[in-house]
Scaffold this motif. Sequence first.
Motif, PDB file in Angstrom:
ATOM      1  N   GLY A  38       7.682  61.950  18.977  1.00 44.55           N
ATOM      2  CA  GLY A  38       7.692  60.951  17.919  1.00 44.55           C
ATOM      3  C   GLY A  38       9.056  60.310  17.747  1.00 44.55           C
ATOM      4  N   ASN A  39      10.097  61.022  18.159  1.00 44.78           N
ATOM      5  CA  ASN A  39      11.447  60.462  18.156  1.00 44.78           C
ATOM      6  C   ASN A  39      11.625  59.722  19.484  1.00 44.78           C
ATOM      7  OD1 ASN A  39      14.184  59.881  18.152  1.00 44.78           O
ATOM      8  ND2 ASN A  39      14.789  61.875  17.311  1.00 44.78           N
ATOM      9  N   THR A  40      11.071  58.525  19.560  1.00 49.92           N
ATOM     10  CA  THR A  40      11.049  57.790  20.825  1.00 49.92           C
ATOM     11  C   THR A  40      12.452  57.403  21.290  1.00 49.92           C
ATOM     12  OG1 THR A  40      10.637  55.730  19.620  1.00 49.92           O
ATOM     13  CG2 THR A  40       8.721  56.918  20.452  1.00 49.92           C
ATOM     14  N   ALA A  41      13.363  57.194  20.356  1.00 47.13           N
ATOM     15  CA  ALA A  41      14.731  56.837  20.734  1.00 47.13           C
ATOM     16  C   ALA A  41      15.400  57.997  21.479  1.00 47.13           C
ATOM     17  CB  ALA A  41      15.543  56.467  19.502  1.00 47.13           C
ATOM     18  N   ARG A  42      15.168  59.240  21.006  1.00 45.33           N
ATOM     19  CA  ARG A  42      15.765  60.390  21.685  1.00 45.33           C
ATOM     20  C   ARG A  42      15.183  60.547  23.086  1.00 45.33           C
ATOM     21  NH1 ARG A  42      15.373  66.559  19.509  1.00 45.33           N
ATOM     22  NH2 ARG A  42      13.159  66.047  19.653  1.00 45.33           N
ATOM     23  N   THR A  43      13.867  60.344  23.230  1.00 46.17           N
ATOM     24  CA  THR A  43      13.248  60.428  24.553  1.00 46.17           C
ATOM     25  C   THR A  43      13.851  59.401  25.490  1.00 46.17           C
ATOM     26  OG1 THR A  43      11.162  61.180  23.573  1.00 46.17           O
ATOM     27  CG2 THR A  43      11.067  60.350  25.829  1.00 46.17           C
ATOM     28  N   ALA A  44      14.047  58.186  24.985  1.00 44.75           N
ATOM     29  CA  ALA A  44      14.632  57.131  25.811  1.00 44.75           C
ATOM     30  C   ALA A  44      16.051  57.485  26.236  1.00 44.75           C
ATOM     31  CB  ALA A  44      14.619  55.809  25.050  1.00 44.75           C
ATOM     32  N   GLU A  45      16.816  58.087  25.341  1.00 48.30           N
ATOM     33  CA  GLU A  45      18.184  58.493  25.666  1.00 48.30           C
ATOM     34  C   GLU A  45      18.191  59.576  26.744  1.00 48.30           C
ATOM     35  OE1 GLU A  45      19.929  59.703  22.014  1.00 48.30           O
ATOM     36  OE2 GLU A  45      20.017  57.673  21.166  1.00 48.30           O
ATOM     37  N   LEU A  46      17.296  60.554  26.602  1.00 46.78           N
ATOM     38  CA  LEU A  46      17.204  61.623  27.602  1.00 46.78           C
ATOM     39  C   LEU A  46      16.812  61.063  28.960  1.00 46.78           C
ATOM     40  CD1 LEU A  46      15.395  64.474  25.603  1.00 46.78           C
ATOM     41  CD2 LEU A  46      17.771  64.473  26.404  1.00 46.78           C
ATOM     42  N   LEU A  47      15.850  60.156  28.963  1.00 46.80           N
ATOM     43  CA  LEU A  47      15.382  59.602  30.231  1.00 46.80           C
ATOM     44  C   LEU A  47      16.473  58.781  30.904  1.00 46.80           C
ATOM     45  CD1 LEU A  47      13.003  59.319  32.178  1.00 46.80           C
ATOM     46  CD2 LEU A  47      12.311  57.273  30.913  1.00 46.80           C
ATOM     47  N   LEU A  48      17.206  57.999  30.127  1.00 47.88           N
ATOM     48  CA  LEU A  48      18.289  57.201  30.701  1.00 47.88           C
ATOM     49  C   LEU A  48      19.365  58.105  31.297  1.00 47.88           C
ATOM     50  CD1 LEU A  48      19.450  54.356  31.138  1.00 47.88           C
ATOM     51  CD2 LEU A  48      20.576  54.574  28.908  1.00 47.88           C
ATOM     52  N   ALA A  49      19.658  59.204  30.615  1.00 48.23           N
ATOM     53  CA  ALA A  49      20.706  60.101  31.080  1.00 48.23           C
ATOM     54  C   ALA A  49      20.278  60.924  32.286  1.00 48.23           C
ATOM     55  CB  ALA A  49      21.132  61.030  29.941  1.00 48.23           C
ATOM     56  N   ASP A  50      19.023  61.394  32.278  1.00 46.27           N
ATOM     57  CA  ASP A  50      18.577  62.341  33.300  1.00 46.27           C
ATOM     58  C   ASP A  50      17.624  61.746  34.339  1.00 46.27           C
ATOM     59  OD1 ASP A  50      19.814  64.937  32.401  1.00 46.27           O
ATOM     60  OD2 ASP A  50      18.727  64.408  30.579  1.00 46.27           O
ATOM     61  N   LYS A  51      17.097  60.541  34.098  1.00 43.90           N
ATOM     62  CA  LYS A  51      16.275  59.792  35.055  1.00 43.90           C
ATOM     63  C   LYS A  51      14.867  60.332  35.224  1.00 43.90           C
ATOM     64  CE  LYS A  51      20.566  58.853  37.449  1.00 43.90           C
ATOM     65  NZ  LYS A  51      21.380  59.094  38.648  1.00 43.90           N
ATOM     66  N   ALA A  52      14.670  61.616  34.970  1.00 39.84           N
ATOM     67  CA  ALA A  52      13.333  62.216  35.043  1.00 39.84           C
ATOM     68  C   ALA A  52      13.309  63.444  34.147  1.00 39.84           C
ATOM     69  CB  ALA A  52      12.972  62.597  36.475  1.00 39.84           C
ATOM     70  N   LEU A  53      12.206  63.619  33.420  1.00 45.12           N
ATOM     71  CA  LEU A  53      12.063  64.722  32.479  1.00 45.12           C
ATOM     72  C   LEU A  53      10.758  65.452  32.761  1.00 45.12           C
ATOM     73  CD1 LEU A  53      12.907  62.706  29.220  1.00 45.12           C
ATOM     74  CD2 LEU A  53      14.519  64.081  30.580  1.00 45.12           C
ATOM     75  N   VAL A  54      10.817  66.772  32.832  1.00 41.78           N
ATOM     76  CA  VAL A  54       9.620  67.602  32.986  1.00 41.78           C
ATOM     77  C   VAL A  54       9.390  68.334  31.671  1.00 41.78           C
ATOM     78  CG1 VAL A  54       8.495  69.455  34.267  1.00 41.78           C
ATOM     79  CG2 VAL A  54      10.102  67.919  35.445  1.00 41.78           C
ATOM     80  N   PHE A  55       8.342  67.954  30.949  1.00 43.78           N
ATOM     81  CA  PHE A  55       7.985  68.636  29.701  1.00 43.78           C
ATOM     82  C   PHE A  55       7.075  69.807  30.066  1.00 43.78           C
ATOM     83  CE2 PHE A  55       8.993  64.284  28.528  1.00 43.78           C
ATOM     84  CZ  PHE A  55       9.825  64.458  27.438  1.00 43.78           C
ATOM     85  N   ARG A  56       7.555  71.010  29.824  1.00 43.38           N
ATOM     86  CA  ARG A  56       6.854  72.208  30.311  1.00 43.38           C
ATOM     87  C   ARG A  56       6.710  73.238  29.193  1.00 43.38           C
ATOM     88  NH1 ARG A  56       8.939  74.028  35.873  1.00 43.38           N
ATOM     89  NH2 ARG A  56       7.329  72.510  36.469  1.00 43.38           N
TER      90      ARG A  56
END
Length: 313
Positions: free
Chosen positions: A31-49
Amino acid sequence: MNEHSGWAPRVVTPGVLQVTATHDGLLEALGNTARTAELLLADKALVFRGFGTEPHQVDAVLELLLPDRLAYVQGNSPRTKVGRNVYTSTEYPAEYVISMHNELSYAERWPSRLAFYCERPPVTGGATPLVDGALWLASLDTQVRESFQGGIRYTQQLHAGSGFGKSWQATFETDDRDTVEAYLARSDVAWEWRTDGGVKITQQRPATMRHPATGKVVWFNQCDQWHPAGLDPEMAAVMSELMTEDELPQSVTFADGTPIPAAYIRHIRDQGLAAAVDVDWQVSDLLLIDNVAVAHGRRAYTGPRRILVAMSG
């Protein structure tokens, strides 16, 4: 995931996000879409596990990750549509490796994000390899990189319902020729309807792309997937026996029409796969990637495998 000295996707667990290990916990975090966008920009790929999201709950996750979900129009991979712009990741035969690529990089419009969901992991193999596009570009021989500075010309031959490869109806998700023509007219391509009812599409695209947020230049094309030298040798041999080069469902040259040497294609394919980091699937895993920063592929596998994919602009 295997170790890699240059880059690897970030594994995001309930503990990292400080939420419960449940589907609701994942929704709370996303729900915190801004934080997700920041993580994706920094890490390029995210695995939610570790969140246990079930197949019937995936749509709620995709609503948060991909707010403007796109249809797979003009896509060349065999897929089945299973929901609102949700597809099987690919139905390419399990025994073949799918080389690294950025989704729809040959088209004028490509998705900025891709999200994958593991409904059923394979028995063996079947990882989704990821490669940092800047690392891939840097790994290529100087002569190869420089030869692509003028760009690439892609040619698609789409049949009308019977033939090798995809039909134009499946590719554009419509039976209406006017709808196809309207789409192509907006897409900076040349096309012509063939006498057999199929359509030939030609388009020129760059081989590299500057990331709109980071400014990094990445390898961004699918020349090795569109060239016979990039195919499995057995499949390439079958295709050469069945059709001429002009009849291939898809083909590629340099932008000026000059053939791309087979050795260049194999070098590009092999360097991408060698630099890749494998995401080994677990049930309910969700993988979010930046489609410009990162290319993806698929390892060969055995046993049933069901990975779903969706994309956004």
